[in-house]
Scaffold this motif. Sequence first.
Motif: not given
Length: 289
Positions: A214-221, A269-289
């Motif tokens: 499974l691959i979970f793709v979670d996107a944020y702004t 979200n006050n600074l440009i650098e902080e807003r850049a961290r919030n604009r993200r997609v997190v990919i989480k991957i699980s696999k069989s062992i």
Amino acid sequence: MWRKVILLSSLSFVFPAQADLQHYVASLDDSMWRISQNSPIECRLEHDIPDYGKAIFTSRAGKDLNLNFTLDMWNKPDQVTNAELISKAPQWRPGVNEKAITKLKYQKQFNGEVPKQAAWSMLSELSKGMQPTFYYADWYNKSDKVAVGLSAANFGGQYRQFRSCLSTLLPYGFDDIAFTVLNYEEGGTNLTRFSKQQLNRVQEYLSYDSDVELIFVDAYTDSYGGRSINQRVSERRADSVADLLVASGIEESRIHKTGHGERRHVASNNLIEERARNRRVVIKISKSI
């Protein structure tokens, strides 16, 4: 008169004179080595030990070159057992001195494992025509001794293929890409330069690993702009990353994508650098062992 000592280099084993030695090793005709995995994410070299089990050398993709050895036994140890690994000459090479490699402890109901450095030593000894051999007392009869040897017959050609495989391993493994955060330029769906490189690594790894489940793709702004617009932007970002993963050979049914909009910020979200961290997609991957 009732005891005898079997000397192996500087190591010694003391057993009653009637002790039996159960010796498991492939004959010249039966000795077979094979490459069972040959890909940029895993190299595996295997050797069958008749009536006992299998010897397995494994190296996986990662930042550092690694090597694992497993003595896969048909019958797992029934209790914690001390063992010694010795490089000895086969019968057709009389007069060659033996050499101690390492001492081991087999855990109850587990296969035998060898530390990395000792595993490399085993390969080196096999390449010289030697026979790495495990010695331990039978866990059902302490007076009896078991010897399990790896034959060097027919080893050279497969070992060359194994080394060739090692040279193609990716410089990163599953743990390096299983949780990946991608960041975006302000507005739109354009990834930063670094995040494009990260996504390329994920795509390349996934193109080789068939065990991914499974691959979970979670996107944020960030919260700059209208909430409904940000929701749509996050959904487009999730869709674009998912499409790229599908192009890597991952079945769409295994990808779970969600656009969260401006929820779940990881920074202010006050600074440009902080807003850049919030604009993200997190990919989480699980696999069989």
